[in-house]
Write a protein that holds these residues in place. Structure first.
Motif, short mmCIF file in Angstrom:
data_model
loop_
_atom_site.label_atom_id
_atom_site.label_comp_id
_atom_site.label_asym_id
_atom_site.label_seq_id
_atom_site.Cartn_x
_atom_site.Cartn_y
_atom_site.Cartn_z
N MET A 1 0.60 -0.97 -0.09
CA MET A 1 -0.14 0.13 -0.33
C MET A 1 0.61 1.16 0.09
O MET A 1 1.47 1.75 0.80
N GLN A 2 1.02 2.16 -0.95
CA GLN A 2 1.50 3.06 -1.25
C GLN A 2 0.78 4.72 -0.23
O GLN A 2 -0.40 5.01 0.19
N THR A 3 2.10 4.86 0.96
CA THR A 3 0.85 6.33 1.26
C THR A 3 1.51 7.56 0.39
O THR A 3 1.53 7.16 -0.54
N GLN A 4 0.69 8.64 1.41
CA GLN A 4 0.79 9.76 -0.37
C GLN A 4 1.47 9.76 0.22
O GLN A 4 2.03 10.97 -1.22
N SER A 5 2.61 10.48 0.42
CA SER A 5 3.98 10.86 0.37
C SER A 5 4.75 9.68 -0.91
O SER A 5 5.27 11.03 -2.10
N ASP A 6 4.57 8.68 -0.92
CA ASP A 6 5.01 8.00 -1.93
C ASP A 6 4.63 8.72 -3.28
O ASP A 6 4.83 8.58 -4.56
N ARG A 7 2.84 8.54 -3.07
CA ARG A 7 2.56 9.16 -4.35
C ARG A 7 2.61 10.53 -4.87
O ARG A 7 3.11 10.69 -5.92
N ALA A 8 2.97 10.88 -4.22
CA ALA A 8 3.20 12.43 -4.79
C ALA A 8 4.51 12.74 -4.69
O ALA A 8 4.70 12.69 -6.05
N GLU A 9 5.65 11.47 -4.25
CA GLU A 9 7.15 11.43 -4.81
C GLU A 9 7.52 11.26 -6.49
O GLU A 9 7.90 11.45 -7.30
N ALA A 10 6.16 9.79 -6.71
CA ALA A 10 6.05 9.39 -8.25
C ALA A 10 5.49 10.05 -8.71
O ALA A 10 6.26 10.15 -10.30
N ALA A 11 4.66 11.32 -8.74
CA ALA A 11 4.04 12.56 -9.17
C ALA A 11 4.66 12.97 -10.07
O ALA A 11 5.26 14.03 -10.92
N ALA A 12 5.72 13.33 -9.11
CA ALA A 12 6.74 14.48 -9.19
C ALA A 12 8.14 14.21 -9.90
O ALA A 12 8.21 14.97 -10.67
N ARG A 13 8.00 12.80 -9.71
CA ARG A 13 8.92 12.42 -10.82
C ARG A 13 9.03 11.64 -12.34
O ARG A 13 9.78 12.12 -13.05
N LYS A 14 7.37 11.86 -12.57
CA LYS A 14 6.38 12.24 -13.78
C LYS A 14 6.37 13.39 -14.33
O LYS A 14 6.69 13.23 -15.40
N ALA A 15 6.91 14.31 -13.95
CA ALA A 15 6.27 15.73 -14.37
C ALA A 15 7.54 16.17 -14.72
O ALA A 15 8.95 16.08 -14.65
N PRO A 16 7.48 17.23 -16.12
CA PRO A 16 8.38 17.70 -16.95
C PRO A 16 8.81 18.50 -15.66
O PRO A 16 7.56 19.20 -15.06
N PRO A 17 10.13 18.70 -16.22
CA PRO A 17 10.90 20.07 -15.42
C PRO A 17 10.26 21.22 -16.30
O PRO A 17 9.95 21.58 -17.17
N ALA A 18 10.04 21.95 -14.56
CA ALA A 18 8.47 23.25 -15.27
C ALA A 18 10.57 24.36 -15.64
O ALA A 18 11.58 25.05 -14.97
#
Length: 176
Positions: A1-18
């Motif tokens: 089970m993923q925590t909210q922090s794990d999901r946020a880190e995964a989303a940040a890795r997928k996002a293109p650099p601003a």
């Protein structure tokens, strides 16, 4: 089970650099107001102060000669022109101060050792006074009682010291 922090880190890795947004200086009110030396907003103040521009416009004074040990920071290569020489480091507090100046001023050890050295120096001063046969008057010396009323404060100190000494003797007799 993923925590909210794990999901946020995964989303940040997928996002293109601003990319940093470009700012058009002509649209910013006041941008570059001090760029033109002919239109200097600090001119009236600088004119009143007599400041003739950037940089050092004075010569360094002659250095004070050190007749006692001067502790210097590891950050600074040169000593200041003047420094305090009335109380050179001595005793245990001096040893602590020498140790403190081995640390950078940005480290806690530097400041904590200096604070400890101040406390030790206070006790050393008290023992020094008692060794000379002088009873310190902490009420006047710390400013609790004005100097004009120092005789009353000295009497209060003697009475308090006598009471403490009497209590210590009585406690020692009871333990026997």
């Amino acid at each position: 089970m993923q925590t909210q922090s794990d999901r946020a880190e995964a989303a940040a890795r997928k996002a293109p650099p601003a990319a940093a947004p470009r700012i058009d200086p002509t649209t910013v009110v006041g941008w570059g107001v001090d760029a033109d030396p002919e239109n200097d907003p600090t001119w009236p103040m600088r004119d009143r102060a007599g400041d003739d521009g950037p940089g050092m416009n004075w010569s360094r004074p002659a250095l004070q000669t050190a007749e006692v040990e001067i502790l210097a920071s590891v950050e600074h290569k040169a000593r200041p022109a003047t420094m305090g020489t009335s109380v050179p480091p001595r005793g245990l507090s001096g040893v602590l101060r020498r140790q403190a100046f081995r640390f950078s001023e940005s480290q806690w050890g530097h400041w904590l050792l200096l604070i400890l050295a101040d406390r030790v120096n206070t006790v050393e001063g008290l023992l020094d006074d008692l060794g000379r046969g002088r009873l310190p008057n902490p009420l006047v010396e710390t400013g609790v009682v004005p100097h004009a009323r120092s005789r009353e404060a000295a009497a209060a100190t003697v009475i308090a010291a006598g009471a403490v000494l009497t209590a210590a003797v009585l406690l020692m007799r009871r333990r026997r």
